[in-house]
Design a protein around this motif. Structure first.
Motif, PDB file in Angstrom:
ATOM      1  N   SER A  18      39.536  -3.447 -19.100  1.00  0.00           N
ATOM      2  CA  SER A  18      38.821  -2.603 -19.623  1.00  0.00           C
ATOM      3  C   SER A  18      39.549  -1.242 -19.527  1.00  0.00           C
ATOM      4  N   GLY A  41      35.292  -7.788 -27.750  1.00  0.00           N
ATOM      5  CA  GLY A  41      34.546  -7.268 -26.663  1.00  0.00           C
ATOM      6  C   GLY A  41      33.182  -6.585 -27.246  1.00  0.00           C
ATOM      7  N   ALA A  42      33.171  -6.199 -28.379  1.00  0.00           N
ATOM      8  CA  ALA A  42      32.118  -5.633 -29.465  1.00  0.00           C
ATOM      9  C   ALA A  42      31.271  -6.786 -29.454  1.00  0.00           C
ATOM     10  N   ARG A  45      29.315  -7.383 -26.215  1.00  0.00           N
ATOM     11  CA  ARG A  45      28.580  -6.310 -26.187  1.00  0.00           C
ATOM     12  C   ARG A  45      27.207  -6.251 -26.858  1.00  0.00           C
ATOM     13  N   ARG A 104      28.328   1.051 -26.721  1.00  0.00           N
ATOM     14  CA  ARG A 104      29.344   1.664 -26.043  1.00  0.00           C
ATOM     15  C   ARG A 104      29.029   2.287 -24.612  1.00  0.00           C
ATOM     16  N   GLY A 109      28.068  -2.339 -21.202  1.00  0.00           N
ATOM     17  CA  GLY A 109      29.361  -2.997 -20.870  1.00  0.00           C
ATOM     18  C   GLY A 109      29.234  -3.682 -19.604  1.00  0.00           C
ATOM     19  N   SER A 113      29.789  -7.893 -19.334  1.00  0.00           N
ATOM     20  CA  SER A 113      30.431  -8.372 -18.283  1.00  0.00           C
ATOM     21  C   SER A 113      29.746  -9.462 -17.713  1.00  0.00           C
ATOM     22  N   GLY A 142      40.745  -8.680 -26.661  1.00  0.00           N
ATOM     23  CA  GLY A 142      39.878  -9.194 -25.750  1.00  0.00           C
ATOM     24  C   GLY A 142      40.342  -9.385 -24.383  1.00  0.00           C
ATOM     25  N   ARG A 143      39.877 -10.770 -23.636  1.00  0.00           N
ATOM     26  CA  ARG A 143      40.167 -10.835 -22.478  1.00  0.00           C
ATOM     27  C   ARG A 143      40.888 -12.355 -22.444  1.00  0.00           C
ATOM     28  N   ASP A 144      40.487 -13.118 -23.365  1.00  0.00           N
ATOM     29  CA  ASP A 144      41.039 -14.349 -23.428  1.00  0.00           C
ATOM     30  C   ASP A 144      41.676 -14.863 -24.847  1.00  0.00           C
ATOM     31  N   ILE A 145      42.263 -13.763 -25.500  1.00  0.00           N
ATOM     32  CA  ILE A 145      42.498 -14.292 -26.893  1.00  0.00           C
ATOM     33  C   ILE A 145      43.876 -15.096 -26.979  1.00  0.00           C
ATOM     34  N   ARG A 193      34.399  -3.781 -12.573  1.00  0.00           N
ATOM     35  CA  ARG A 193      34.471  -4.837 -14.031  1.00  0.00           C
ATOM     36  C   ARG A 193      35.841  -5.805 -13.844  1.00  0.00           C
ATOM     37  N   ASP A 197      35.727  -9.708 -14.359  1.00  0.00           N
ATOM     38  CA  ASP A 197      36.558 -10.267 -15.689  1.00  0.00           C
ATOM     39  C   ASP A 197      37.558 -11.266 -15.072  1.00  0.00           C
ATOM     40  N   ARG A 200      35.877 -14.617 -12.773  1.00  0.00           N
ATOM     41  CA  ARG A 200      34.890 -15.587 -13.192  1.00  0.00           C
ATOM     42  C   ARG A 200      35.297 -16.870 -13.333  1.00  0.00           C
TER      43      ARG A 200
HETATM   44  O1   DC Z   1      36.540  -4.849 -24.075  1.00  0.00           O
HETATM   45  P1   DC Z   1      35.179  -4.390 -23.924  1.00  0.00           P
HETATM   46  O2   DC Z   1      35.011  -3.487 -22.449  1.00  0.00           O
HETATM   47  O3   DC Z   1      34.508  -3.936 -24.995  1.00  0.00           O
HETATM   48  O4   DC Z   1      34.386  -5.621 -23.358  1.00  0.00           O
HETATM   49  C1   DC Z   1      33.264  -5.775 -22.745  1.00  0.00           C
HETATM   50  C2   DC Z   1      33.090  -6.871 -21.805  1.00  0.00           C
HETATM   51  O5   DC Z   1      33.104  -8.335 -22.605  1.00  0.00           O
HETATM   52  C3   DC Z   1      33.913  -6.937 -20.747  1.00  0.00           C
HETATM   53  O6   DC Z   1      33.617  -6.779 -19.455  1.00  0.00           O
HETATM   54  C4   DC Z   1      34.429  -8.548 -20.715  1.00  0.00           C
HETATM   55  C5   DC Z   1      33.907  -9.267 -21.748  1.00  0.00           C
HETATM   56  N1   DC Z   1      34.946  -9.821 -22.658  1.00  0.00           N
HETATM   57  C6   DC Z   1      35.207 -11.149 -22.584  1.00  0.00           C
HETATM   58  O7   DC Z   1      34.877 -11.624 -21.614  1.00  0.00           O
HETATM   59  N2   DC Z   1      35.942 -11.548 -23.535  1.00  0.00           N
HETATM   60  C7   DC Z   1      36.551 -11.160 -24.401  1.00  0.00           C
HETATM   61  N3   DC Z   1      37.237 -11.681 -25.462  1.00  0.00           N
HETATM   62  C8   DC Z   1      35.930  -9.653 -24.567  1.00  0.00           C
HETATM   63  C9   DC Z   1      35.440  -9.188 -23.922  1.00  0.00           C
END
Ligand code: DC
Length: 240
Positions: A18, A41-42, A45, A104, A109, A113, A142-145, A193, A197, A200
């Motif tokens: 993040s 992420g949005a 959210r 935001r 946030g 998470s 993102g986190r897992d793209i 966070r 992240d 998990r």
């Molecule tokens: O990027 P961000 O801070 O807006 O994301 C908010 C939360 O969403 C973040 O703690 C992790 C989660 N997230 C996720 O698990 N997988 C994603 N592809 C994008 C965000």
């Protein structure tokens, strides 16, 4: 059938912690390439906002609510600063409502998470994200793209910066929005966070084996853009 339009377009997957500037870089690259930018992420959210508004606490309640939730994007024209071109930004929608102004905050946030650890929530959004990438020409962050959503993305970037640098950026962003954050709380939040992240059970944040790592702790935006545009063009060259 090979569609020429699609054949020379790629998917760019940008993952990272993040507040490491993913969305700034992703938006700038999408605008350079003429691609669509998707801020996943949005999407998490927006679901988090729904659960907060409806006081949903348990995983069962959140999973049951998914059938009542529609997350989408809406193109919104931006009033340009003097001398700058007209632009369009994407705002996330929750059941048709533009919820960009509400998502935001630190509260949303943190809720995002938490709900993003639920398997069913992830499956719900990942399916939608994969559909958005069918025509390629997309920059998604993102986190897992690069690991789950598009494991075959032609270009994968993993952005990182030290927790202190990221906390300072988050602090400055909150101040610029009129907030009065406490620096220690912001840093603690960044660390919490990161922990959630990366630890998990479902699709934890991790670097794809074939991702290019960009540590931008001490890079300017221009230096990053130069590097990333170069990587993007080299990836396109390899397609020919
Ligand atoms: O990027 P961000 O801070 O807006 O994301 C908010 C939360 O969403 C973040 O703690 C992790 C989660 N997230 C996720 O698990 N997988 C994603 N592809 C994008 C965000």
């Amino acid at each position: 059938m090979v569609n020429d339009e699609i054949a020379n377009k790629i998917i760019v997957a940008i993952d990272g912690y993040s507040s490491c500037g993913k969305s700034t870089i992703a938006k700038a690259l999408a605008s350079y390439a003429g691609y669509t930018y998707v801020d996943t992420g949005a999407m998490y959210r927006a679901i988090a906002l729904y659960t907060l508004r409806n006081h949903l606490d348990s995983n069962e309640d959140i999973i049951a609510a998914l059938e009542k939730i529609q997350v989408g994007f809406k193109r919104v024209p931006v009033t340009p600063l003097e001398g700058e071109p007209e632009g369009v930004v994407q705002h996330v929608t929750l059941n048709g409502e533009d919820v960009e102004p509400f998502i935001r905050t630190l509260e949303v946030g943190n809720a995002a998470s938490r709900i993003s650890a639920i398997k069913e929530v992830r499956a719900f959004l990942v399916a939608q994200q994969q559909k958005m990438g069918e025509a390629k020409g997309i920059v998604m962050d993102g986190r897992d793209i690069g690991t789950v959503v598009f494991p075959k993305a032609e270009l994968k970037l993993f952005l990182t910066a030290s927790p202190e640098v990221r906390a300072q950026r988050r602090y400055d962003e909150l101040v610029s929005k009129g907030g009065h954050p406490d620096m220690e709380a912001v840093l603690a939040d960044v660390n919490d966070r990161d922990y959630r992240d990366t630890h998990r059970a479902e699709s934890p944040l991790r670097q794809a084996d074939d991702a290019v790592v960009v540590d931008n702790s001490f890079m300017t935006r221009e230096e990053q853009m130069e590097l990333i545009i170069d990587l993007f063009n080299k990836t396109l060259d390899k397609l020919d």
